[in-house]
Design a protein around this motif. Structure first.
Motif, PDB file in Angstrom:
ATOM      1  N   LEU A  17      26.957 -34.403  27.826  1.00 12.03           N
ATOM      2  CA  LEU A  17      25.620 -34.058  27.362  1.00 12.03           C
ATOM      3  C   LEU A  17      25.722 -33.034  26.233  1.00 12.03           C
ATOM      4  O   LEU A  17      26.631 -32.194  26.230  1.00 12.03           O
ATOM      5  CB  LEU A  17      24.783 -33.444  28.489  1.00 12.03           C
ATOM      6  N   VAL A  18      24.787 -33.108  25.311  1.00 16.01           N
ATOM      7  CA  VAL A  18      24.650 -32.037  24.331  1.00 16.01           C
ATOM      8  C   VAL A  18      23.962 -30.874  25.045  1.00 16.01           C
ATOM      9  O   VAL A  18      22.928 -31.050  25.696  1.00 16.01           O
ATOM     10  CB  VAL A  18      23.826 -32.496  23.122  1.00 16.01           C
ATOM     11  N   TYR A  19      24.531 -29.710  24.943  1.00  9.18           N
ATOM     12  CA  TYR A  19      24.087 -28.567  25.757  1.00  9.18           C
ATOM     13  C   TYR A  19      24.166 -27.298  24.936  1.00  9.18           C
ATOM     14  O   TYR A  19      25.079 -27.122  24.120  1.00  9.18           O
ATOM     15  CB  TYR A  19      24.992 -28.458  26.985  1.00  9.18           C
ATOM     16  N   LYS A  20      23.209 -26.422  25.150  1.00  8.61           N
ATOM     17  CA  LYS A  20      23.241 -25.116  24.506  1.00  8.61           C
ATOM     18  C   LYS A  20      23.234 -24.050  25.591  1.00  8.61           C
ATOM     19  O   LYS A  20      22.423 -24.100  26.512  1.00  8.61           O
ATOM     20  CB  LYS A  20      22.042 -24.938  23.572  1.00  8.61           C
ATOM     21  N   LYS A  21      24.141 -23.123  25.463  1.00  6.97           N
ATOM     22  CA  LYS A  21      24.286 -22.111  26.506  1.00  6.97           C
ATOM     23  C   LYS A  21      22.998 -21.315  26.709  1.00  6.97           C
ATOM     24  O   LYS A  21      22.279 -20.982  25.768  1.00  6.97           O
ATOM     25  CB  LYS A  21      25.426 -21.145  26.148  1.00  6.97           C
ATOM     26  N   LEU A  22      22.757 -20.980  27.967  1.00 10.78           N
ATOM     27  CA  LEU A  22      21.620 -20.166  28.355  1.00 10.78           C
ATOM     28  C   LEU A  22      22.004 -18.689  28.340  1.00 10.78           C
ATOM     29  O   LEU A  22      23.186 -18.337  28.359  1.00 10.78           O
ATOM     30  CB  LEU A  22      21.161 -20.545  29.765  1.00 10.78           C
ATOM     31  N   LYS A  23      21.001 -17.844  28.328  1.00 14.32           N
ATOM     32  CA  LYS A  23      21.246 -16.421  28.576  1.00 14.32           C
ATOM     33  C   LYS A  23      21.501 -16.236  30.070  1.00 14.32           C
ATOM     34  O   LYS A  23      21.192 -17.111  30.877  1.00 14.32           O
ATOM     35  CB  LYS A  23      20.043 -15.594  28.116  1.00 14.32           C
ATOM     36  N   THR A  24      22.067 -15.112  30.431  1.00 10.97           N
ATOM     37  CA  THR A  24      22.410 -14.879  31.831  1.00 10.97           C
ATOM     38  C   THR A  24      21.556 -13.766  32.435  1.00 10.97           C
ATOM     39  O   THR A  24      21.302 -12.737  31.795  1.00 10.97           O
ATOM     40  CB  THR A  24      23.891 -14.512  31.981  1.00 10.97           C
ATOM     41  N   MET A  25      21.141 -13.987  33.665  1.00 10.65           N
ATOM     42  CA  MET A  25      20.373 -13.003  34.418  1.00 10.65           C
ATOM     43  C   MET A  25      21.048 -12.813  35.775  1.00 10.65           C
ATOM     44  O   MET A  25      21.366 -13.791  36.448  1.00 10.65           O
ATOM     45  CB  MET A  25      18.926 -13.480  34.630  1.00 10.65           C
TER      46      MET A  25
END
Length: 478
Positions: A161-169
């Motif tokens: 999949l084409v994916y863009k990293k998320l921010k982390t919480m």
């Protein structure tokens, strides 16, 4: 090397290639469990392009959304649309060589329950599927997230999949849970605190002493509902509880491979000095059982509260949302939540349809009857959960109390089958969403833990389950 979060480790280990300078990645997907409702167009797209499924063994097809959950299971779909979807699902299984759990399979159930029963979800995996509650798998140290139909097609054809990293919480949960408060209350508290969009753009890692003390099934509830705060990923570091929980599942590694796998899984945790983009502290020591009053999961409070007054809300946007919610829910500000009468009580769903949930319900219902004006329905999360509940004597307690004991499926969580509320019905529900019309056009939903639903069914109104379990009954045995 810089310190990494568990989320970063999982994503980085699955990157096939960097696609651009904006952070887009081509991400390898280990596993997918697809249902009959969200996958048809994806398979049609494959057919139109004359493409095959890249790795059929990594996919499971499972019927759960549209099937009836009548007490006696039959393969008949009473809804023509549902029948069409199930028939096409079976055709896709044959044509593309993918395993199918149809409605008559003894392994069938809600996908997020079936997956761990079969050992299809193990620590370290990246899992994508056409259901937003794929975040459930974070309880096992896997990264799960929901995807759309076009993404399903791409995943089936390429295993990527084409994916863009998320921010982390990071959400650190502390405090010993007070009597009658459970994992459902923890996640409802978080959603109430940060809002239904509070984690949008983030992957949440849950940690802390309270999380460690939870059972694996309790952790699944929290990861499942993290999406209701806007998160597209939720994760917890796997521990010995997780390893023990999945050890006997039929499809996990066996023998020497199991020992090697556990050695690797024990490394799946955030580095001590890893930095998160956002930190949330949640103290549960004084928590009270939660219940929603509105039409969004963040419109919630303690069962001891009153219906809030929009006039007391300083934020204009939130004030308007409250007015809309109270109008739909037909509630007046200042009303005690425990004075709100119900017509239905529903226990089930991928959030709270597992065996531990049913055990807690039985402890509340044993020796009692539900109110005559209440229709009670219990739908186990899988056929295996149903069989176990019957073996343990739980089903008899439910039936004796006046509940309908049904077959497994999504059922009244989303009213995409025969289990539908009608205009004006009000339901105490152990599900995950209380949107307007979620359980039927004009129907009203109050979210809470399964034991709280049982208490409401007995009293005929939203109720504080603690009145039924003082003296430690909830922690006792039959």
């Amino acid at each position: 090397m810089s310190a990494k979060t568990l989320y970063d480790k999982l994503v980085d280990s699955h990157v096939v290639r960097q696609l651009d300078d904006e952070g887009s990645l081509l991400l390898y997907i280990d596993r997918s469990i697809l249902n009959e409702y969200t996958s048809p167009q994806a398979f049609s797209g494959l057919r139109e392009a004359s493409r095959k499924v890249w790795k059929p063994s990594s996919i499971l097809l499972n019927v759960d959304h549209v099937n009836p959950t009548r007490p006696e299971r039959t393969p008949t779909m009473t809804d023509p649309g549902g029948e069409l979807q199930v028939n096409y699902f079976e055709q896709n299984s044959r044509d593309f060589g993918i395993e199918l759990f149809d409605v008559m399979d003894k392994r069938q159930g809600i996908e997020h329950v079936v997956a761990h029963e079969q050992g299809l979800v193990i620590p370290g995996m990246v899992i994508a599927a056409g259901d937003s509650h794929t975040t459930t798998y974070g309880a096992f140290g896997a990264l799960g997230f929901g995807i759309g139909t076009s993404e399903i097609e791409h995943m089936l054809a390429t295993q990527t999949l084409v994916y863009k990293k998320l921010k982390t919480m990071r959400v650190t949960v502390s405090g010993t849970l007070p009597v009658a408060t459970v994992a459902k209350d923890i996640i409802m508290l978080l959603i109430e605190r940060i809002g239904a969009a509070g984690a949008t753009g983030y992957a949440i890692e849950f940690t802390g002493e309270t999380i460690s003390a939870l059972s694996v099934e309790g952790r699944m509830t929290i990861c499942n509902m993290a999406v209701e705060a806007g998160a597209r990923g939720a994760i917890m570091a796997p521990d010995e509880k997780v390893f023990h929980y999945i050890a006997d599942a039929p499809r996990v590694p066996k023998g020497k491979l199991w020992g090697q796998a556990v050695t690797q899984w024990q490394q799946l945790r955030s580095d001590d000095d890893a930095v998160f983009d956002k930190e949330i502290l949640l103290d549960c020591a004084d928590m009270v059982p939660k219940v929603t009053w509105g039409i969004s999961p963040d419109q919630a409070g303690n069962i001891t509260d009153r219906v809030p007054d929009p006039a007391d809300e300083p934020n204009p946007a939130k004030r308007r949302e409250m007015v809309t919610a109270l109008r739909y829910m037909d509630l007046k500000p200042g009303t005690l939540l425990t004075d709100i009468e119900i017509t239905h009580a529903f226990i089930g769903s991928c959030t709270n349809g597992r065996i531990e949930d049913l055990r807690e319900v039985a402890k509340v219902l044993k020796g009692k009857k539900i109110a005559k004006r209440v229709r009670g329905i219990i739908v186990p999360g899988s056929t295996q959960v149903r069989e176990r509940a019957e073996q343990e004597g739980l089903a008899k307690i439910f039936i004796d109390a006046g509940f309908e004991w049904r077959q497994s499926g999504c059922s009244m969580c989303l009213a995409m089958n025969e289990d539908v509320l009608t205009l004006g019905d009000r339901c105490a529900s152990s599900t995950n969403r209380n949107f307007a019309g979620r359980q039927g056009a004009g129907a009203r939903t109050h979210l809470m833990s399964p034991a709280m639903v049982a208490a409401a069914a007995i009293t005929g109104s939203l109720a504080d389950v603690r009145q039924f379990i003082q003296g430690g009954i909830v922690n006792g045995t039959f």
